[in-house]
Write an enzyme that holds these catalytic residues in place. Structure first.
Site, PDB file in Angstrom:
ATOM      1  N   GLU A 145     -72.630 -26.096 -65.258  1.00  0.00           N
ATOM      2  CA  GLU A 145     -71.080 -26.123 -65.286  1.00  0.00           C
ATOM      3  C   GLU A 145     -70.624 -24.557 -65.445  1.00  0.00           C
ATOM      4  O   GLU A 145     -70.440 -24.211 -66.534  1.00  0.00           O
ATOM      5  CB  GLU A 145     -70.647 -27.061 -66.377  1.00  0.00           C
ATOM      6  CG  GLU A 145     -71.334 -28.388 -66.278  1.00  0.00           C
ATOM      7  CD  GLU A 145     -71.026 -29.501 -67.476  1.00  0.00           C
ATOM      8  OE1 GLU A 145     -70.104 -28.793 -68.374  1.00  0.00           O
ATOM      9  OE2 GLU A 145     -71.216 -30.399 -67.522  1.00  0.00           O
ATOM     10  N   GLU A 373     -78.133 -31.133 -72.382  1.00  0.00           N
ATOM     11  CA  GLU A 373     -77.411 -30.163 -71.947  1.00  0.00           C
ATOM     12  C   GLU A 373     -77.343 -28.714 -72.773  1.00  0.00           C
ATOM     13  O   GLU A 373     -76.962 -28.949 -73.986  1.00  0.00           O
ATOM     14  CB  GLU A 373     -75.696 -30.616 -71.739  1.00  0.00           C
ATOM     15  CG  GLU A 373     -74.743 -29.809 -71.620  1.00  0.00           C
ATOM     16  CD  GLU A 373     -73.274 -30.156 -72.038  1.00  0.00           C
ATOM     17  OE1 GLU A 373     -72.368 -29.881 -71.151  1.00  0.00           O
ATOM     18  OE2 GLU A 373     -73.352 -31.037 -72.906  1.00  0.00           O
TER      19      GLU A 373
END
Length: 485
Positions: A145, A373
């Site tokens: 991201e 993540e």
């Protein structure tokens, strides 16, 4: 020269992929082909050839070029290198005026026919092969991201007697009192309030949409886009995860698209972690998982629906995080972001849902979506090196059964001093991270994925080109602090 002559994980272009690439060149009416690769620090480079120079043999023999002019690569007395396109990466470049088919390419030694060890894409391929060789899994998926800022004006300079920078954005908080053509309408984004406002406060919706449309034409699956937390034009566009090397390719092309669409609209895109003081910086949260035989291996009955393998992978990331950050956060500016108080993941802990921990386990029902993540990295990282280093740390955790300990369920940003004593923190500077890498890098050498030469080149480059030059220069804020002392 047969393509099979290339050694050690080289580009192995299949007849099918070569035929598809040649067909795309013909169908698109291409007048040029463009080979893209990254230098050692991770900046995208390219070299173009008239389509008349391309044949089936190009995908096995490649072309010669000068490697001595690429940062971190060859000396001038050994400059000849070989560049070979990866036929499966072919796509029509969306920005060239003359129709151009673009390829990612791999770099080889012209005499030994070995892969060039300092070529980052080759390292990523070796990491994928190493995973297979362990028998633990056969596929590593990564999903970054990557946040960025879009500025309307950028100026900076440094010299013997001055040092300054200036960035601007029409939506920035510092422009509430600015006289603007047509009048200042007052829709400026307050610090930390840039997350999800609608237009006209979000001035960048249509530009992000155009970026998404270009990405989709280039084969990306884009999942979402939005304004990010900071004032002054911070944005995020999320694209679908992919295998390690392919995802790194996509991230580099993603940045290429963002920059070029921004330029078309008179804007400048930067992936610098901390270009604006007093508000959130830009990170690159990296989602990771391992699969085998088409099945996800990170789903299980342990904490947050994870498998024991996933917990050990987390253990490896946390154990090696100080060293990893020398690769995943490889600039002095990276550590202007990694400070408490700005949603920065400085706490080396893991947790479900908890964004104050450096490793978060997203809440997902499907076993296929189960992943972790890693929130520390930023987009100054060379993605081939960063993703490979993360995978190597995770594999080390699995092989040595490194348990990550208990998760941190509290808001660590609000934790007491006593509670924080139990939570290790990220390095406070690039120099500190480089020292950690010097002390802890054996896990990266497994399977010959990284080499001592690659790591020492990285460390030396960072000291010579970034750490030491920053040491020597007065900082503008020091004048504010000390000029009248």
């Amino acid at each position: 020269m047969s393509n099979s002559n290339w050694k050690n994980g080289a580009t192995l272009n299949s007849a099918e992929s070569i035929n598809k690439a040649l067909e795309l060149i013909k169908k698109s009416g291409a007048v040029q082909v463009d080979f893209k690769f990254v230098d050692f620090p991770g900046m995208l480079q390219h070299i173009s050839f008239p389509v008349s120079q391309i044949s089936e043999e190009t995908f096995s023999e490649g072309f010669k070029f000068d490697g001595s002019s690429i940062r971190g690569w060859k000396a001038i007395n050994e400059s000849d290198m070989n560049i070979v396109p990866d036929a499966s990466s072919a796509l029509v470049d969306p920005f060239m005026a003359g129709p151009t088919v673009s390829f990612f390419a791999d770099i080889f030694e012209p005499l030994s026919q070995d892969i060039y060890e300092r070529a980052p894409r080759n390292i990523a391929k070796k990491a994928e092969e190493y995973l297979k060789s362990t028998g633990l899994g056969d596929t590593a998926y990564f999903g970054p991201e990557s946040e960025f800022f879009l500025f309307s004006d950028v100026r900076y300079g440094t010299g013997m007697n001055e040092s300054y920078y200036h960035v601007d954005s029409p939506e920035a908080l510092w422009n509430t009192g600015k006289t603007e053509i047509g009048g200042n309408k007052g829709y400026k984004i307050r610090n930390k309030e840039g997350y999800f406002p609608v237009p006209p406060t979000d001035t960048l919706q249509d530009i992000r949409t155009e970026m998404v449309q270009v990405m989709e034409k280039c084969g990306f699956i884009v999942e979402a886009h939005h304004h990010e937390v900071a004032t002054g034009g911070q944005c995020e566009i999320d694209f679908r995860f992919d295998t390690l090397t392919t995802c790194a390719d996509k991230l580099l092309f993603f940045k290429y698209i963002v920059r070029n669409v921004a330029a078309k609209h008179g804007l400048s895109a930067t992936f610098m972690p901390k270009p604006v003081f007093g508000d959130n910086g830009s990170g690159m949260h990296v989602h990771q998982s391992i699969w085998k035989d088409g099945k996800p291996l990170f789903a299980g009955d342990k904490y947050a629906g994870l498998s024991e393998m996933a917990l050990y992978y987390i253990g490896g990331l946390l154990k090696h995080a100080p060293a990893l950050l020398a690769i995943t956060n490889p600039t002095t500016n990276s550590y202007k972001r990694l400070v408490p108080g700005f949603e920065a993941p400085v706490n080396l802990a893991y947790s479900a849902r908890n964004r104050s921990a450096s490793i978060r386990i997203p809440v997902l029902k499907s076993p296929k979506a189960k992943r972790l993540e890693f929130r520390c990295p930023d987009s100054t990282a060379n993605p081939y090196l960063a993703f490979s280093a993360c995978l190597m740390a995770g594999i080390d955790g699995i092989k040595n059964k490194i348990h990550p300990g208990e998760p941190m369920e509290i808001d660590i940003y609000e934790a007491s001093k006593e509670e924080l004593k139990k939570v290790p923190s990220t390095p406070g500077s690039l120099e500190e991270a480089l020292r950690a890498l010097e002390a802890d890098h054996k896990f990266l050498l497994e399977g010959g994925v990284f080499t001592e030469d690659v790591l020492q080149t990285h460390i030396k480059y960072k000291y010579d080109k970034e750490v030491n030059p920053m040491r020597l220069r007065p900082h503008p804020y020091e004048f504010n602090l000390y000029y009248d002392i």
